[in-house]
Design an enzyme around this catalytic site. Sequence first.
Site, short mmCIF file in Angstrom:
data_model
loop_
_atom_site.label_atom_id
_atom_site.label_comp_id
_atom_site.label_asym_id
_atom_site.label_seq_id
_atom_site.Cartn_x
_atom_site.Cartn_y
_atom_site.Cartn_z
CD GLU A 12 -2.79 -1.25 2.41
OE1 GLU A 12 -3.95 -1.69 2.32
OE2 GLU A 12 -2.28 -0.93 3.51
CG ASP A 198 -11.84 -7.39 -0.11
OD1 ASP A 198 -12.75 -7.50 0.72
OD2 ASP A 198 -10.77 -6.80 0.13
#
Length: 230
Positions: A12, A198
């Site tokens: 990230e 997701d």
Amino acid sequence: MKIAVIGAMEEEVELLRASLNNAQRTTIAGSEYTTGTYEGKEVVLLKSGIGKVNAAMSTTILLHEFKPDVVINTGSAGGYDEALEVGAVVISDEVRHHDVDVTIFGYEIGQMAGMPAAYKSDERLMKVAEEAVKAVGEHQYGIGLICSGDAFMNDPERVEAVRHHFPQMKAVEMEAAAVAQVCYQFATPFVVIRALSDIAGKESNISFDEFLPVAAKHSTQVVLKAIASL
């Protein structure tokens, strides 16, 4: 202006780190802090580690030692809004804990004792974030509630239990409420800019592994645009 950007995982933050000029890393209590500049702006990039305790600890160190003017929390999240697809960007208007329950003492679900029920994102930072995602021009986006808890939301029953309490929630993840709570206590403006890796409860562990790089890329693109605009 000094801008702090916080992500939990290497995936990230790695693109953000690579974008900094004159980057210098230091490690404090197991968390990595990288200072540098981007588009002439002073930036402190924190890799906090996963979960609310890691996020709270490292954000406290960040605010005390580096004294940023604003905080952007970024990375991946699980989608709750059925209108948003994997890869979409979510900008917080407020952040809450979904796994806190002291309602027996008169608090709202998700509200920690002695703390507000919701941590409001800074209005200016929200506007900058929205303008940034529009400027990138490639990603679906939503603005709304992001909730945090120390659990990966792959169990459909758990997903629906959280949805029952927070039906307006856009996305779920594991650090933002801790970051927001520390920012509240330090009176430091914050916003969350994340991208969906997701959809919560729908084979989310498989999707997360596959689409984390996509989410990281999308969130990084928007964060860099936002930094340049501040």
